[in-house]
Design a protein around this motif. Structure first.
Motif, PDB file in Angstrom:
ATOM      1  N   GLN A  28       0.898  -1.199  -0.047  1.00  0.00           N
ATOM      2  CA  GLN A  28       0.255  -0.071   0.051  1.00  0.00           C
ATOM      3  C   GLN A  28       0.869   1.178   0.168  1.00  0.00           C
ATOM      4  N   ALA A  29       0.635   2.101  -0.947  1.00  0.00           N
ATOM      5  CA  ALA A  29       1.392   3.216  -1.248  1.00  0.00           C
ATOM      6  C   ALA A  29       0.716   4.513  -0.559  1.00  0.00           C
ATOM      7  N   TYR A  30       1.130   5.373  -0.018  1.00  0.00           N
ATOM      8  CA  TYR A  30       0.576   6.626   0.463  1.00  0.00           C
ATOM      9  C   TYR A  30       1.395   7.480   0.735  1.00  0.00           C
TER      10      TYR A  30
ATOM     11  N   LEU B 281       6.901   9.608  -0.054  1.00  0.00           N
ATOM     12  CA  LEU B 281       6.040   8.526  -0.295  1.00  0.00           C
ATOM     13  C   LEU B 281       6.570   7.410   0.670  1.00  0.00           C
ATOM     14  N   SER B 282       5.724   6.570   1.230  1.00  0.00           N
ATOM     15  CA  SER B 282       5.603   5.238   1.831  1.00  0.00           C
ATOM     16  C   SER B 282       5.108   4.326   0.924  1.00  0.00           C
ATOM     17  N   CYS B 283       5.411   3.098   1.389  1.00  0.00           N
ATOM     18  CA  CYS B 283       5.105   1.782   0.646  1.00  0.00           C
ATOM     19  C   CYS B 283       5.113   0.772   1.773  1.00  0.00           C
ATOM     20  N   ALA B 284       4.061   0.377   2.383  1.00  0.00           N
ATOM     21  CA  ALA B 284       3.932  -0.351   3.663  1.00  0.00           C
ATOM     22  C   ALA B 284       3.808  -1.900   3.147  1.00  0.00           C
ATOM     23  N   LEU B 285       4.130  -2.993   3.575  1.00  0.00           N
ATOM     24  CA  LEU B 285       4.189  -4.154   3.186  1.00  0.00           C
ATOM     25  C   LEU B 285       3.732  -5.201   4.340  1.00  0.00           C
TER      26      LEU B 285
ATOM     27  N   LYS C 212      10.260  -1.895  10.066  1.00  0.00           N
ATOM     28  CA  LYS C 212       8.661  -1.213   9.972  1.00  0.00           C
ATOM     29  C   LYS C 212       8.047  -1.922   8.513  1.00  0.00           C
ATOM     30  N   ASN C 213       8.882  -2.891   7.686  1.00  0.00           N
ATOM     31  CA  ASN C 213       8.538  -3.338   6.415  1.00  0.00           C
ATOM     32  C   ASN C 213       7.822  -2.251   5.516  1.00  0.00           C
ATOM     33  N   THR C 214       8.623  -1.237   5.407  1.00  0.00           N
ATOM     34  CA  THR C 214       8.279   0.038   4.825  1.00  0.00           C
ATOM     35  C   THR C 214       9.338   0.252   3.714  1.00  0.00           C
TER      36      THR C 214
ATOM     37  N   GLY D  46      11.290 -13.672  -7.141  1.00  0.00           N
ATOM     38  CA  GLY D  46      11.565 -14.742  -8.154  1.00  0.00           C
ATOM     39  C   GLY D  46      10.810 -14.153  -9.279  1.00  0.00           C
ATOM     40  N   SER D  47      10.053 -14.947 -10.078  1.00  0.00           N
ATOM     41  CA  SER D  47       9.394 -14.161 -11.403  1.00  0.00           C
ATOM     42  C   SER D  47       8.074 -13.434 -11.033  1.00  0.00           C
ATOM     43  N   ILE D  48       7.847 -13.470  -9.616  1.00  0.00           N
ATOM     44  CA  ILE D  48       6.436 -12.849  -9.473  1.00  0.00           C
ATOM     45  C   ILE D  48       6.559 -11.306  -8.842  1.00  0.00           C
ATOM     46  N   VAL D  49       5.813 -10.622  -9.353  1.00  0.00           N
ATOM     47  CA  VAL D  49       5.721  -9.047  -9.155  1.00  0.00           C
ATOM     48  C   VAL D  49       4.473  -8.645  -8.584  1.00  0.00           C
ATOM     49  N   SER D  50       4.675  -8.201  -7.301  1.00  0.00           N
ATOM     50  CA  SER D  50       3.294  -7.891  -6.588  1.00  0.00           C
ATOM     51  C   SER D  50       3.060  -6.214  -6.697  1.00  0.00           C
ATOM     52  N   TRP D  51       1.862  -5.937  -6.864  1.00  0.00           N
ATOM     53  CA  TRP D  51       1.942  -4.356  -6.982  1.00  0.00           C
ATOM     54  C   TRP D  51       0.659  -3.890  -5.889  1.00  0.00           C
TER      55      TRP D  51
END
Length: 114
Positions: A4-6, A19-23, A74-76, A99-104
């Motif tokens: 989640q980007a915010y 900007l932050s991207c929380a995982l 913080k996984n950010t 790997g070959s998987i990209v998550s958005w």
């Protein structure tokens, strides 16, 4: 993994924004994290990348102005954007490659205007 980007918003030219991207979920095995952006009417553009070992890469259009970093506790992942220009206006999104998987994740809108 979910992302989640915010942190987007309206900012004047020359100003800064972070900007932050929380995982969330399983973050094991992620090879690198990236920021992309898509301006109105344009194709998505890669902006910056940070690898597991901390190495970073930047698009020429943002090099010297943007900085990607991360806080593992913080996984950010962050994108510090300085000296913003009107042409930086876009929806910014983050991604994680395992790997070959990209998550958005969903993007956040940045508008640079006076």
């Amino acid at each position: 993994v979910q992302l989640q980007a915010y942190g987007g918003g309206l900012v004047q030219p020359g100003h800064s924004l972070r900007l932050s991207c929380a995982l969330s979920g399983s973050v094991r095995g992620i090879k690198y994290m990236s920021w992309y952006r898509q301006a109105p009417g344009k194709e998505r553009e890669w902006v910056a990348r940070i690898y597991g070992g901390g190495t970073t890469d930047y698009a020429e259009s943002v090099k010297g102005r943007f900085t990607i970093s991360r806080d593992n506790a913080k996984n950010t992942v962050y994108l510090q954007m300085n000296s913003l220009k009107p042409e930086d206006t876009a929806v910014y999104s983050c991604s994680a490659a395992r790997g070959s998987i990209v998550s958005w994740g969903q993007g956040t809108l940045v508008t640079v205007s006076s």
